[in-house]
Enzyme design. Structure first.
Site: not given
Length: 506
Positions: A191-192, A254
């Site tokens: 999950d960037h 996010h």
């Protein structure tokens, strides 16, 4: 087959906190989906950035695997198309080196493995990182074939991109299938947002500052807002977006990751499992989102900008929300009664991601109707932390006015370069550090929180809710302010302008 490029040992992973299972000397990155947008825009630029900074192992190759037939020239053109040129005099040299280390294949997995063996024949150890820049529909067959036909005798890791399913059931099915072929310790669910500078900084702000910890609970905090704004719509990709919606796209992953770091208890150490244990604990204290705590919106045309339904790829009767505000509650001693308001939307008035923590009113008496203190962590753009507080206005009058203590990174750290999130996370995968990757039980409990509200939106519990329309380029649905204020948020009554210093008056 080209021989591996030899690079100085001084370029191995530079960190005092390198994990004991770090890949140091040699590695092959196999990027599945090499012809897709994700690989082109994120994965390859991140690998090049790490390469030119000498953060990749000494012996390294990047192998793109794609169903789309490409020759070497086309492939090199594609992987470099989103690499940003700068003024470094060595840029062109480094880019050519990077291209020479990069190959593309579109044959069977068995033949792919033969190519990998040929590439790695001069390596002391065959270490492989398989990066799945692919849609979730093909995660399992690719993961299966990679494990059965391309697994090496060295270290093997697999990086999987979101979305990890569409609800709790599909997530569990995906997890169970993946575990048939890959161990949890080999699996890196990316999950960037966990690689973003200010998200990582939350741990330091919270646990390295006694002043933060003292007021970090329900006794001092009135409400918390986590906001995600995009100034553009689906832009021809609405067909894909319509399948998932804004909650699956942003909130469930996010924003929930940000919330878990913001609210978890102090970990015993910074080891990956200690951090992820605390994240899971706090997420388990959050019940499923309720309909009454949810506001949905869908953007419509305004000022020559098309509405969501004007996208030719979107069904004309779609009620897919492009905006959502939801309120989460944490039932534990620290946070009981504090609303956590998540807001995310497309086609809004600006690009912004931030956390806004609003503290309670001061004791009434000598001061009345003054602004509340707020701590704001701006994740993007222009990373910053600022504390909004009250101070006496300069001059003869005894009057409290709002001002701020401002830590804006591009002003305070003028020489610093903040790496892209994908650079950070790929480097973490090399190091064997899973702190910033999503564990299986963490993913499971995250879907438990959102699945009921998603099933309602999907029409699995009767008629689908109709989102409130909002104009392209606005702040969101017209009822948004009333919705947020109903959970205790107070706006500053008077117009607030950041004070500036006039040096001529000093």
């Amino acid at each position: 087959m080209a021989r591996p490029v030899q690079r100085p040992r001084s370029g191995t992973i530079p960190s005092m906190e390198v994990a004991t299972n770090a890949i140091r000397d040699s590695a092959t990155f196999i990027v599945f989906g090499a012809s897709g947008d994700l690989a082109k825009k994120k994965t390859f630029p991140a690998l090049f950035a790490l390469y030119r900074k000498d953060y990749l192992p000494r012996d390294v190759h990047i192998v793109g695997y794609a169903r789309t037939k490409m020759n070497t020239e086309d492939y090199h053109r594609r992987i470099s198309s989103y690499i940003k040129r700068d003024n470094d005099p060595n840029f062109d040299t480094k880019l050519e080196e990077f291209k020479n280390l990069s190959f593309v294949y579109s044959e069977s997995f068995c033949r792919l493995n033969a190519h990998l063996v040929e590439i790695e024949k001069s390596y002391r150890t065959s270490n492989r990182i398989f990066y799945l820049a692919l849609p979730p529909s093909v995660f399992i067959p690719v993961a299966k074939h990679a494990r059965e036909e391309c697994y090496s005798r060295g270290v093997n890791r697999i990086i999987v991109e979101k979305p990890f399913g569409k609800d709790l059931q599909s997530c569990r099915e995906l997890l169970n299938e993946l575990k048939k072929y890959w161990k949890e310790e080999e699996t890196y669910r990316i999950d960037h947002y966990l690689g973003k500078e200010m998200v990582k900084n939350l741990l330091v702000l919270r646990f390295a500052n006694i002043t933060m910890g003292a007021g970090w609970d329900k006794n001092s905090i009135s409400n918390v807002q986590i906001t995600f704004k995009e100034p553009f719509g689906t832009e021809g990709r609405g067909g894909y977006f319509d399948e998932f919606g804004i909650i699956r796209d942003v909130l469930q992953n996010h924003m929930l990751q940000v919330l878990s770091i913001l609210t978890m208890e102090r970990p015993v150490s910074f080891s990956p499992e200690d951090i992820r244990d605390e994240k899971v604990k706090v997420l388990r204290a959050i019940p499923p989102v309720e309909r009454k705590d949810t506001l949905l919106g869908q953007y419509v045309a305004a000022d020559d900008k098309p509405g969501y339904l004007d996208d030719d790829t979107v069904p004309k009767d779609s009620v897919c929300p492009t905006f959502a505000a939801t309120v989460l509650w944490i039932h534990n001693p620290r946070w009981e009664g504090v609303p956590f308001i998540m807001k995310a939307g497309k086609a809004l008035n600006q690009a912004k991601v931030e956390v806004r923590i609003q503290f309670k009113d001061v004791t009434q008496g000598i001061f009345a109707e003054i602004s509340r203190n707020e701590l704001v962590v701006r994740i993007q753009p222009q990373e910053a932390v600022y504390l909004k507080l009250n101070t006496k206005s300069p001059g003869y009058a005894f009057r409290a006015i709002p001002t701020e203590m401002d830590l804006t990174y591009n002003r305070r750290f003028t020489e610093a370069t903040i790496p892209e999130a994908y650079e950070v996370l790929i480097l973490d995968a090399l190091r064997g550090d899973q702190s910033n990757f999503v564990r299986d039980d963490e993913l499971d409990v995250a879907w438990k929180i959102f699945t009921p509200i998603l099933h309602w939106i999907d029409g699995k519990e009767g008629e689908k809710p109709k989102p409130e329309p909002y104009p392209y380029g606005s702040r969101g649905p017209a009822t948004l302010d009333a919705f947020v204020e109903s959970y205790g948020y107070k706006r500053t009554e008077e117009a607030y302008n950041w004070p500036t210093t006039n040096l001529s008056n000093l």
